[in-house]
Motif scaffolding. Sequence first.
Motif, PDB file in Angstrom:
ATOM      1  N   LYS A  25      -3.835  -8.392  -6.207  1.00  0.00           N
ATOM      2  CA  LYS A  25      -4.118  -6.733  -6.428  1.00  0.00           C
ATOM      3  C   LYS A  25      -4.593  -6.655  -5.232  1.00  0.00           C
ATOM      4  O   LYS A  25      -4.269  -5.047  -4.880  1.00  0.00           O
ATOM      5  CB  LYS A  25      -4.750  -6.924  -7.414  1.00  0.00           C
ATOM      6  CG  LYS A  25      -3.608  -7.682  -8.590  1.00  0.00           C
ATOM      7  CD  LYS A  25      -2.089  -6.964  -9.157  1.00  0.00           C
ATOM      8  CE  LYS A  25      -1.569  -7.482  -9.844  1.00  0.00           C
ATOM      9  NZ  LYS A  25      -0.193  -6.941  -9.955  1.00  0.00           N
ATOM     10  N   MET A  26      -5.919  -7.043  -4.423  1.00  0.00           N
ATOM     11  CA  MET A  26      -6.561  -6.530  -3.761  1.00  0.00           C
ATOM     12  C   MET A  26      -6.128  -5.738  -2.721  1.00  0.00           C
ATOM     13  O   MET A  26      -6.212  -5.026  -1.653  1.00  0.00           O
ATOM     14  CB  MET A  26      -8.109  -7.064  -3.385  1.00  0.00           C
ATOM     15  CG  MET A  26      -9.059  -6.852  -4.895  1.00  0.00           C
ATOM     16  SD  MET A  26     -10.174  -7.758  -4.524  1.00  0.00           S
ATOM     17  CE  MET A  26     -11.232  -7.205  -3.074  1.00  0.00           C
ATOM     18  N   GLU A  27      -5.058  -7.479  -2.341  1.00  0.00           N
ATOM     19  CA  GLU A  27      -4.541  -7.267  -0.753  1.00  0.00           C
ATOM     20  C   GLU A  27      -3.519  -6.248  -1.056  1.00  0.00           C
ATOM     21  O   GLU A  27      -2.931  -5.315   0.216  1.00  0.00           O
ATOM     22  CB  GLU A  27      -4.042  -8.668  -0.206  1.00  0.00           C
ATOM     23  CG  GLU A  27      -4.604  -9.623   0.120  1.00  0.00           C
ATOM     24  CD  GLU A  27      -4.854 -10.828   0.412  1.00  0.00           C
ATOM     25  OE1 GLU A  27      -3.669 -10.957  -0.543  1.00  0.00           O
ATOM     26  OE2 GLU A  27      -4.662 -11.329   0.680  1.00  0.00           O
ATOM     27  N   GLN A  28      -2.905  -6.439  -1.814  1.00  0.00           N
ATOM     28  CA  GLN A  28      -1.718  -5.304  -2.040  1.00  0.00           C
ATOM     29  C   GLN A  28      -1.940  -3.946  -1.953  1.00  0.00           C
ATOM     30  O   GLN A  28      -1.662  -2.899  -1.447  1.00  0.00           O
ATOM     31  CB  GLN A  28      -1.077  -5.481  -3.737  1.00  0.00           C
ATOM     32  CG  GLN A  28      -0.522  -6.617  -3.066  1.00  0.00           C
ATOM     33  CD  GLN A  28       0.658  -6.931  -4.245  1.00  0.00           C
ATOM     34  OE1 GLN A  28       0.559  -6.111  -5.431  1.00  0.00           O
ATOM     35  NE2 GLN A  28       1.269  -8.089  -4.818  1.00  0.00           N
ATOM     36  N   SER A  29      -3.419  -3.448  -2.812  1.00  0.00           N
ATOM     37  CA  SER A  29      -4.018  -2.014  -2.856  1.00  0.00           C
ATOM     38  C   SER A  29      -3.973  -1.522  -1.594  1.00  0.00           C
ATOM     39  O   SER A  29      -4.040  -0.499  -1.116  1.00  0.00           O
ATOM     40  CB  SER A  29      -5.104  -2.048  -3.887  1.00  0.00           C
ATOM     41  OG  SER A  29      -4.155  -2.712  -5.020  1.00  0.00           O
ATOM     42  N   SER A  30      -4.772  -2.844  -0.967  1.00  0.00           N
ATOM     43  CA  SER A  30      -5.366  -2.493   0.093  1.00  0.00           C
ATOM     44  C   SER A  30      -4.242  -2.052   1.857  1.00  0.00           C
ATOM     45  O   SER A  30      -4.655  -1.146   2.148  1.00  0.00           O
ATOM     46  CB  SER A  30      -6.384  -3.313   0.871  1.00  0.00           C
ATOM     47  OG  SER A  30      -7.335  -4.348   0.847  1.00  0.00           O
TER      48      SER A  30
ATOM     49  N   SER B 101      -1.125  -0.994   0.587  1.00  0.00           N
ATOM     50  CA  SER B 101      -0.954   0.565   0.514  1.00  0.00           C
ATOM     51  C   SER B 101      -1.419   1.812   0.674  1.00  0.00           C
ATOM     52  O   SER B 101      -1.613   2.515   1.268  1.00  0.00           O
ATOM     53  CB  SER B 101      -0.613   0.355  -1.090  1.00  0.00           C
ATOM     54  OG  SER B 101       0.068   2.030  -1.491  1.00  0.00           O
ATOM     55  N   PHE B 102      -2.618   1.610   0.601  1.00  0.00           N
ATOM     56  CA  PHE B 102      -4.159   2.561   1.151  1.00  0.00           C
ATOM     57  C   PHE B 102      -4.470   2.877   2.351  1.00  0.00           C
ATOM     58  O   PHE B 102      -3.967   3.736   2.613  1.00  0.00           O
ATOM     59  CB  PHE B 102      -5.017   1.698   0.705  1.00  0.00           C
ATOM     60  CG  PHE B 102      -6.151   2.714   1.076  1.00  0.00           C
ATOM     61  CD1 PHE B 102      -6.130   4.377   0.167  1.00  0.00           C
ATOM     62  CD2 PHE B 102      -7.062   2.675   2.434  1.00  0.00           C
ATOM     63  CE1 PHE B 102      -7.867   5.458   0.794  1.00  0.00           C
ATOM     64  CE2 PHE B 102      -8.343   3.991   1.728  1.00  0.00           C
ATOM     65  CZ  PHE B 102      -8.291   5.099   1.684  1.00  0.00           C
TER      66      PHE B 102
END
Length: 803
Positions: A577-582, A584-585
């Motif tokens: 989840k952190m990688e996906q959010s990173s 995307s951001f």
Amino acid sequence: MSFVHFVILLPFISAILVPFLYNRWSVKIHTGWFVVIVPLFIFIGLLLQLPAISNGETYLLSMSWIPSLGINFDIYLDGLALMFGLIISGMGVLVVIYSIFYMSKEREALHNFYIYLLMFMGAMLGLVLSDNILVLYALWELTSVSSFLLIAYWYERKGSRDGALKAMLITVFGGLAMLAGLIMLTIMTDSYSLREIIASAGVMKDNSLFIPAMILLLLGAFTKSAQFPFSIWLPDAMEAPTPVSAYLHSATMVKAGLYLVARMTPIFGGSALWFWLVSGIGLITLIYGSIRAVRQTDLKALLAFSTISQLGLIMSLLGVGSAALYFDIGNEQELYTLAIFAALFHLLNHSTFKGALFMVVGIIDHETGTRDIRRLGGLMSLMPLTFTIALIGSLSMAGLPPFNGFLSKEMFFTGMLSTSQINMFGFETLTIAFPIIAWIASIFTFIYCLVLLLKTFLGSFHPERLPKNQVHEAPIGMLIPPIILASLVVLIFFFPNILAKYILNPALISVIPIWNLDSFTYEIKPWHGWNTELLMTIGVVFFGLLLVLSIKKWNLFFRFFPERFSLNNLYNTGIDKMEQSSVSFTNRYMTGSIRHYLIYIFVFIVVVLSGFLIYFDAVAFDFSNDADITIYDVGILLAMVIAAFATLLTKNRIAAIVSLGAVGYLMVMLFVILRAPDLALTQMVVETATTALFLLCFYHLPKLGKRVEKIKFKVMNLVVSISVGLIVTILTLTASGHKLFKPITDFFENAYELAGAKNIVNAILVDFRGFDTMLEISVLLIAGIGVYTLIKLRLKGSDVDET
């Protein structure tokens, strides 16, 4: 430099020499034969210190490092440091010998393997011997870095890379927390010395930083020693080669957290929070690891969870034993002191039987090609020596006689029973659970020890299930290290008091400094009569056998626990989840436009600086002490403005470079007028070099074409540039008019006497700020290598399309 300093530096020096030895002799001689000399020399050297340390002597050895900051490389050799040093070097000898026969010199990059191993060995030795907490922290993190490299040694495997990353993230997180705790200890005591901090323990307890420092230090210890809930990194670290697992994850690295707790016990021991956190987390880890170990089908995974469980056992004993500092000298204090003794005893015993078991698993994997219990069986007749070693190690871990694990396990029961007999720290009823949890966890320990033996060595042999059909006993060289460890397992049972006299009692005095060797020594006895501890052991064997016989029935119960709620799955999900959010951001602001990146930087600078000035009401100008502005100043500034505008407006690259260089050279003239010849000379050299580099780079770029820019583009540039110029001007005028501190120029007045440099700018860059300059150069070097590599390895457009 003292001998002990040399002991710490020797592995690092040897690591530098390994590539040369590898290139010169790798075809004829296995590199490990050169490397084994290093831990052997260290082990013998430390062994010679045993007589003096066992008589109560300690050594403080100092070596100047950064004297201007009061930081020295101080070594403190006492019983605890010596015990860990002997484990690190002794196991190092056996692991290197084992690796010589385990690691193929034809297929492996052995120079890398031994460089990483020596780095780790030196870091661990320095960690346990250091008296300076900053040096301790630096070496603590170096153990994380070197273990990352060792776990990821087979980097072509995804499991190795993921396991190394997980270990690095968790242990470095704990290391940063520990650093904050160490800084708090320094603030409370105004000292970097562990000895001085321990001596000041009495005055720290009422300090507001005492509890935060305790919690932060325990975070570092718990992450390094794989305590719940940070234990998830250890099973994945089993992707490392077996010699690494035998060394790091049974005997050394995972013991670093235990060392830290033992070393900090004189400071925090006697505190209720320390008692409950250390003993409570230890017991949770003990029961969690033992239950998870029963469920494993991979032998190394089984040993990984058993290691977690055993580390929890030792941690719980350290927590229980810390209560000794709560009582006045008497029977209660002696009872809890014995819990610390049991922790140290089991820590050493664990290194022997678990190291042997890891090596056995490596032998099985090496000879059969698998570690899967479901494929194994019937190996006892084919590998009798390996079976004998496994039998000794497993029964010792299960806590049965005549093996050393029985002695320390009985003492573990004594320590847990003691908590239910004496009320302390409040929550007295909770301490009744201590011996119950210990007994249940011991039953599961007995179960997974029998599973390891029965499923691997007994039953029917099925060669068709194995990658290697021709199974035979391992080479004698691979068997010698585990045979030595198995022999120690038996010898310690029959002669435990030699160990107690020379190693355990001196180490105990280091943890509980209220005792001394003249008034208190503990003798280990294998037989104490028909006491509660023996009855608990009989119960462990009885119920353990019943559960082993019915394991297929009750083991199904664990399937009802959803795997998605496991700690490991929560970690993996969280990382994803952190990688996906990173991503995307990052995609939102990484547009590929240099203009956008500059706008982000400049807007951030404007917002932060202006916000600071407004919040602190710091905008105020004082021109009363300023020098008069001459006609020369005005003329040079006007020329600089004209040259700057020429750089922006010209459409010819050469003209832009020349006008930009003119700005720099006009600045040189301004420095001359302001009587700063050193700055003028430095600016002129830098400006000449950068102008030449600009010309070289722009020569290879395509010619500028005509382009149409929108008015919005120019307005944004104008707003940002004016804002930056305005805020920097205001900040400069504010700072120059209000001097809150003594001018730094006074510090550099005697630069020539201190540095021998006639140019003060050079003296600042090379001497006064030497480390800063060196790091800047290193960054530029790394960036240059990266750019060069990308240029050399860039793909052609056609290649990209085809792939």
